[in-house]
Design a protein around this motif. Structure first.
Motif, PDB file in Angstrom:
ATOM      1  N   MET A   1       0.835  -1.202   0.000  1.00 57.21           N
ATOM      2  CA  MET A   1       0.000   0.000   0.000  1.00 57.21           C
ATOM      3  C   MET A   1       0.869   1.251   0.000  1.00 57.21           C
ATOM      4  N   SER A   2       0.533   2.211  -0.845  1.00 57.64           N
ATOM      5  CA  SER A   2       1.310   3.444  -0.932  1.00 57.64           C
ATOM      6  C   SER A   2       0.909   4.387   0.199  1.00 57.64           C
ATOM      7  N   MET A   3       1.895   4.769   1.013  1.00 57.64           N
ATOM      8  CA  MET A   3       1.645   5.713   2.103  1.00 57.64           C
ATOM      9  C   MET A   3       1.790   7.150   1.606  1.00 57.64           C
ATOM     10  N   VAL A   4       2.796   7.362   0.744  1.00 62.25           N
ATOM     11  CA  VAL A   4       3.008   8.678   0.143  1.00 62.25           C
ATOM     12  C   VAL A   4       3.132   8.496  -1.367  1.00 62.25           C
ATOM     13  N   SER A   5       2.316   9.227  -2.094  1.00 60.58           N
ATOM     14  CA  SER A   5       2.368   9.161  -3.551  1.00 60.58           C
ATOM     15  C   SER A   5       2.620  10.558  -4.104  1.00 60.58           C
ATOM     16  N   ILE A   6       3.727  10.720  -4.799  1.00 60.02           N
ATOM     17  CA  ILE A   6       4.103  12.007  -5.390  1.00 60.02           C
ATOM     18  C   ILE A   6       4.027  11.833  -6.902  1.00 60.02           C
ATOM     19  N   ARG A   7       3.118  12.585  -7.550  1.00 60.09           N
ATOM     20  CA  ARG A   7       2.906  12.387  -8.985  1.00 60.09           C
ATOM     21  C   ARG A   7       3.071  13.697  -9.742  1.00 60.09           C
ATOM     22  N   ASN A   8       4.094  13.730 -10.593  1.00 62.64           N
ATOM     23  CA  ASN A   8       4.307  14.853 -11.531  1.00 62.64           C
ATOM     24  C   ASN A   8       4.262  16.220 -10.850  1.00 62.64           C
ATOM     25  N   VAL A   9       4.932  16.318  -9.713  1.00 66.25           N
ATOM     26  CA  VAL A   9       4.894  17.567  -8.939  1.00 66.25           C
ATOM     27  C   VAL A   9       5.909  18.575  -9.465  1.00 66.25           C
ATOM     28  N   SER A  10       5.420  19.784  -9.722  1.00 64.44           N
ATOM     29  CA  SER A  10       6.286  20.902 -10.104  1.00 64.44           C
ATOM     30  C   SER A  10       6.013  22.077  -9.171  1.00 64.44           C
ATOM     31  N   LYS A  11       7.067  22.836  -8.893  1.00 64.19           N
ATOM     32  CA  LYS A  11       6.929  23.990  -7.994  1.00 64.19           C
ATOM     33  C   LYS A  11       7.802  25.132  -8.496  1.00 64.19           C
ATOM     34  N   TYR A  12       7.280  26.331  -8.357  1.00 66.39           N
ATOM     35  CA  TYR A  12       7.999  27.545  -8.768  1.00 66.39           C
ATOM     36  C   TYR A  12       8.097  28.518  -7.594  1.00 66.39           C
ATOM     37  N   TYR A  13       9.206  29.252  -7.555  1.00 63.60           N
ATOM     38  CA  TYR A  13       9.297  30.469  -6.749  1.00 63.60           C
ATOM     39  C   TYR A  13       9.318  31.593  -7.776  1.00 63.60           C
ATOM     40  N   GLY A  14       8.200  32.246  -7.998  1.00 61.80           N
ATOM     41  CA  GLY A  14       8.131  33.248  -9.069  1.00 61.80           C
ATOM     42  C   GLY A  14       8.362  32.558 -10.410  1.00 61.80           C
ATOM     43  N   ASP A  15       9.370  33.019 -11.145  1.00 59.91           N
ATOM     44  CA  ASP A  15       9.683  32.416 -12.440  1.00 59.91           C
ATOM     45  C   ASP A  15      10.650  31.247 -12.319  1.00 59.91           C
TER      46      ASP A  15
END
Length: 244
Positions: A1-15
Protein backbone atom coordinates in the motif's frame (compact mmCIF):
# COMPACT_ATOMS: atom_id res chain seq x y z
CA UNK A 1 0.00 0.00 0.00
CA UNK A 2 1.31 3.44 -0.93
CA UNK A 3 1.65 5.71 2.10
CA UNK A 4 3.01 8.68 0.14
CA UNK A 5 2.37 9.16 -3.55
CA UNK A 6 4.10 12.01 -5.39
CA UNK A 7 2.91 12.39 -8.98
CA UNK A 8 4.31 14.85 -11.53
CA UNK A 9 4.89 17.57 -8.94
CA UNK A 10 6.29 20.90 -10.10
CA UNK A 11 6.93 23.99 -7.99
CA UNK A 12 8.00 27.55 -8.77
CA UNK A 13 9.30 30.47 -6.75
CA UNK A 14 8.13 33.25 -9.07
CA UNK A 15 9.68 32.42 -12.44
CA UNK A 16 12.25 30.04 -10.96
CA UNK A 17 11.29 26.37 -11.16
CA UNK A 18 12.53 24.46 -8.10
CA UNK A 19 10.80 21.13 -8.78
CA UNK A 20 10.14 19.69 -12.23
CA UNK A 21 7.74 16.81 -12.81
CA UNK A 22 8.80 14.82 -9.71
CA UNK A 23 7.18 11.41 -9.16
CA UNK A 24 7.87 8.69 -6.60
CA UNK A 25 5.95 6.39 -4.24
CA UNK A 26 6.66 5.42 -0.64
CA UNK A 27 5.03 2.20 0.53
CA UNK A 28 3.95 1.58 4.11
CA UNK A 29 6.98 0.57 6.16
CA UNK A 30 9.44 1.69 3.49
CA UNK A 31 12.49 3.89 4.14
CA UNK A 32 13.38 6.23 1.28
CA UNK A 33 16.55 8.30 1.33
CA UNK A 34 16.46 11.45 -0.80
CA UNK A 35 19.91 12.72 -1.71
CA UNK A 36 21.64 14.99 -4.18
CA UNK A 37 23.76 18.15 -4.32
CA UNK A 38 22.82 21.34 -2.49
CA UNK A 39 20.03 23.22 -4.24
CA UNK A 40 18.70 20.12 -5.98
CA UNK A 41 15.21 20.50 -4.46
CA UNK A 42 15.40 17.71 -1.84
CA UNK A 43 14.18 19.76 1.12
CA UNK A 44 11.53 21.49 -0.98
CA UNK A 45 10.15 18.14 -2.13
CA UNK A 46 9.89 16.75 1.39
CA UNK A 47 8.23 19.94 2.67
CA UNK A 48 5.62 19.65 -0.08
CA UNK A 49 4.63 16.25 1.32
CA UNK A 50 3.02 17.76 4.41
CA UNK A 51 2.02 21.07 2.87
CA UNK A 52 4.76 23.24 4.39
CA UNK A 53 5.57 24.24 0.81
CA UNK A 54 2.84 24.69 -1.79
CA UNK A 55 3.27 23.25 -5.28
CA UNK A 56 1.74 24.46 -8.53
CA UNK A 57 1.31 21.24 -10.52
CA UNK A 58 0.86 17.54 -9.89
CA UNK A 59 -0.52 15.68 -6.90
CA UNK A 60 0.70 14.45 -3.53
CA UNK A 61 -1.43 11.94 -1.64
CA UNK A 62 -0.56 10.94 1.94
CA UNK A 63 -2.46 7.95 3.31
CA UNK A 64 -5.34 8.64 0.91
CA UNK A 65 -5.48 12.40 1.59
CA UNK A 66 -4.64 14.86 -1.20
CA UNK A 67 -2.20 17.45 0.18
CA UNK A 68 -2.86 20.01 -2.55
CA UNK A 69 -6.65 19.89 -2.28
CA UNK A 70 -7.96 23.22 -0.96
CA UNK A 71 -10.45 21.31 1.23
CA UNK A 72 -7.75 19.32 3.01
CA UNK A 73 -7.24 20.20 6.67
CA UNK A 74 -3.44 20.62 6.55
CA UNK A 75 -2.89 21.10 10.31
CA UNK A 76 -4.76 17.84 10.91
CA UNK A 77 -2.68 16.07 8.25
CA UNK A 78 0.56 17.47 9.69
CA UNK A 79 -0.42 16.14 13.11
CA UNK A 80 -0.10 12.64 11.61
CA UNK A 81 3.02 13.23 9.52
CA UNK A 82 6.03 13.63 11.80
CA UNK A 83 8.59 16.18 10.63
CA UNK A 84 12.12 16.57 11.97
CA UNK A 85 14.07 19.60 10.77
CA UNK A 86 17.73 20.47 10.47
CA UNK A 87 17.43 22.92 13.38
CA UNK A 88 15.48 21.13 16.11
CA UNK A 89 12.64 23.70 16.36
CA UNK A 90 12.07 22.99 20.06
CA UNK A 91 10.38 25.63 22.23
CA UNK A 92 13.37 27.13 24.10
CA UNK A 93 11.32 28.47 27.04
CA UNK A 94 9.70 25.09 27.81
CA UNK A 95 11.18 22.05 29.50
CA UNK A 96 11.85 18.92 27.47
CA UNK A 97 8.82 17.25 29.09
CA UNK A 98 6.56 20.16 28.10
CA UNK A 99 7.97 20.17 24.56
CA UNK A 100 6.84 16.54 24.30
CA UNK A 101 3.38 16.98 25.82
CA UNK A 102 2.03 20.33 24.60
CA UNK A 103 1.03 19.25 21.06
CA UNK A 104 -0.37 15.94 22.33
CA UNK A 105 -2.70 17.90 24.62
CA UNK A 106 -3.60 20.76 22.29
CA UNK A 107 -3.80 18.95 18.96
CA UNK A 108 -4.74 15.39 19.91
CA UNK A 109 -6.73 16.34 23.02
CA UNK A 110 -4.88 13.90 25.26
CA UNK A 111 -5.21 14.35 29.02
CA UNK A 112 -2.02 15.72 30.60
CA UNK A 113 -1.20 12.50 32.49
CA UNK A 114 -1.57 10.38 29.38
CA UNK A 115 0.54 12.83 27.33
CA UNK A 116 3.23 12.81 30.03
CA UNK A 117 3.30 8.99 30.19
CA UNK A 118 3.70 8.83 26.42
CA UNK A 119 6.37 11.56 26.46
CA UNK A 120 8.41 9.81 29.17
CA UNK A 121 8.19 6.49 27.34
CA UNK A 122 9.58 8.14 24.20
CA UNK A 123 12.33 9.96 26.12
CA UNK A 124 13.30 6.51 27.42
CA UNK A 125 13.35 5.27 23.86
CA UNK A 126 15.80 7.98 22.74
CA UNK A 127 17.84 7.63 25.94
CA UNK A 128 17.00 11.01 27.45
CA UNK A 129 14.56 10.44 30.31
CA UNK A 130 17.01 12.00 32.75
CA UNK A 131 16.81 15.29 30.82
CA UNK A 132 13.01 15.72 31.11
CA UNK A 133 13.15 18.75 33.41
CA UNK A 134 15.91 20.58 31.53
CA UNK A 135 15.44 23.24 28.85
CA UNK A 136 16.59 22.71 25.25
CA UNK A 137 19.50 25.14 25.65
CA UNK A 138 20.96 22.89 28.36
CA UNK A 139 21.22 19.94 25.96
CA UNK A 140 23.74 19.19 23.23
CA UNK A 141 22.66 19.45 19.60
CA UNK A 142 22.46 15.69 19.29
CA UNK A 143 20.30 15.45 22.39
CA UNK A 144 18.00 18.21 21.12
CA UNK A 145 17.54 16.41 17.82
CA UNK A 146 16.70 13.17 19.64
CA UNK A 147 14.09 15.13 21.64
CA UNK A 148 12.71 16.50 18.36
CA UNK A 149 12.34 12.92 17.06
CA UNK A 150 10.62 11.86 20.28
CA UNK A 151 8.29 14.86 20.04
CA UNK A 152 7.30 13.89 16.50
CA UNK A 153 6.70 10.28 17.58
CA UNK A 154 4.49 11.43 20.46
CA UNK A 155 1.84 12.34 17.89
CA UNK A 156 1.57 8.71 16.68
CA UNK A 157 2.58 9.61 13.11
CA UNK A 158 1.67 7.41 10.15
CA UNK A 159 5.01 8.38 8.57
CA UNK A 160 8.08 10.47 9.38
CA UNK A 161 9.82 13.09 7.26
CA UNK A 162 13.41 14.06 8.07
CA UNK A 163 14.97 17.15 6.48
CA UNK A 164 18.75 16.83 6.85
CA UNK A 165 18.42 15.91 10.55
CA UNK A 166 22.18 15.66 11.18
CA UNK A 167 23.60 18.49 9.05
CA UNK A 168 23.64 21.02 11.91
CA UNK A 169 25.36 18.64 14.33
CA UNK A 170 28.98 18.17 15.37
CA UNK A 171 30.39 14.97 13.86
CA UNK A 172 30.46 13.09 17.17
CA UNK A 173 26.75 13.75 17.72
CA UNK A 174 25.61 12.48 14.35
CA UNK A 175 25.63 8.78 15.23
CA UNK A 176 23.47 9.19 18.32
CA UNK A 177 20.73 10.66 16.11
CA UNK A 178 21.22 8.15 13.28
CA UNK A 179 21.06 5.27 15.80
CA UNK A 180 17.57 6.40 16.86
CA UNK A 181 16.54 6.63 13.21
CA UNK A 182 17.91 3.16 12.47
CA UNK A 183 15.81 1.75 15.32
CA UNK A 184 12.73 3.51 13.95
CA UNK A 185 13.36 1.97 10.54
CA UNK A 186 13.75 -1.49 12.11
CA UNK A 187 10.39 -1.00 13.83
CA UNK A 188 8.76 -0.52 10.42
CA UNK A 189 8.16 3.25 10.46
CA UNK A 190 7.50 4.70 7.00
CA UNK A 191 10.25 7.29 6.47
CA UNK A 192 11.42 9.83 3.89
CA UNK A 193 14.88 11.08 4.83
CA UNK A 194 16.77 13.91 3.14
CA UNK A 195 20.39 13.29 4.08
CA UNK A 196 24.01 13.17 2.94
CA UNK A 197 24.70 10.30 5.34
CA UNK A 198 25.36 7.54 2.83
CA UNK A 199 26.27 5.05 5.56
CA UNK A 200 22.76 5.44 6.95
CA UNK A 201 21.31 5.04 3.45
CA UNK A 202 23.28 1.83 2.94
CA UNK A 203 22.17 0.49 6.29
CA UNK A 204 18.43 1.14 6.28
CA UNK A 205 17.14 2.57 2.98
CA UNK A 206 14.95 0.41 0.82
CA UNK A 207 15.28 2.89 -2.02
CA UNK A 208 17.36 5.93 -2.87
CA UNK A 209 15.91 8.91 -4.74
CA UNK A 210 18.65 11.04 -6.27
CA UNK A 211 17.77 14.62 -7.26
CA UNK A 212 19.57 17.23 -9.33
CA UNK A 213 18.32 20.65 -10.48
CA UNK A 214 14.81 19.99 -9.18
CA UNK A 215 14.36 16.68 -10.97
CA UNK A 216 14.38 13.10 -9.75
CA UNK A 217 17.27 11.68 -11.76
CA UNK A 218 17.31 8.22 -10.17
CA UNK A 219 14.80 6.24 -8.12
CA UNK A 220 16.46 2.91 -7.47
CA UNK A 221 16.84 0.20 -4.87
CA UNK A 222 19.69 0.78 -2.46
CA UNK A 223 21.77 -2.00 -4.05
CA UNK A 224 21.24 -0.65 -7.56
CA UNK A 225 22.11 2.88 -6.50
CA UNK A 226 25.30 2.01 -4.64
CA UNK A 227 26.21 -0.66 -7.19
CA UNK A 228 26.20 1.24 -10.46
CA UNK A 229 23.90 4.25 -10.65
CA UNK A 230 22.39 4.59 -14.10
CA UNK A 231 23.06 8.31 -14.44
CA UNK A 232 26.48 9.84 -14.79
CA UNK A 233 25.38 12.65 -12.43
CA UNK A 234 24.69 10.20 -9.60
CA UNK A 235 27.98 8.40 -10.24
CA UNK A 236 29.87 11.69 -9.93
CA UNK A 237 27.97 12.62 -6.76
CA UNK A 238 28.69 9.23 -5.16
CA UNK A 239 32.36 9.26 -6.10
CA UNK A 240 32.76 12.63 -4.34
CA UNK A 241 30.77 11.63 -1.24
CA UNK A 242 32.15 8.10 -0.80
CA UNK A 243 35.80 8.99 -1.37
CA UNK A 244 35.95 10.89 1.95
Amino acid sequence: MSMVSIRNVSKYYGDFQVLTDCSTEVSKGEVIVVCGPSGSGKSTLIKCVNGLELFQAGEIVVNGISVGDAKTDLPKLRAHVGMVFQHFELFPHMTIATNLTIAQQRVLGRPRDEAMTKGMMLLDRVGLRAQADKFPGQLSGGQQQRVAIARALAMDPICMLFDEPTSALDPEMINEVLDVMVELAKDGMTMMVVTHEMGFARKVAHRVVFMDHGRIVEDATKDEFFGTPRSERAQTFLSKILSH
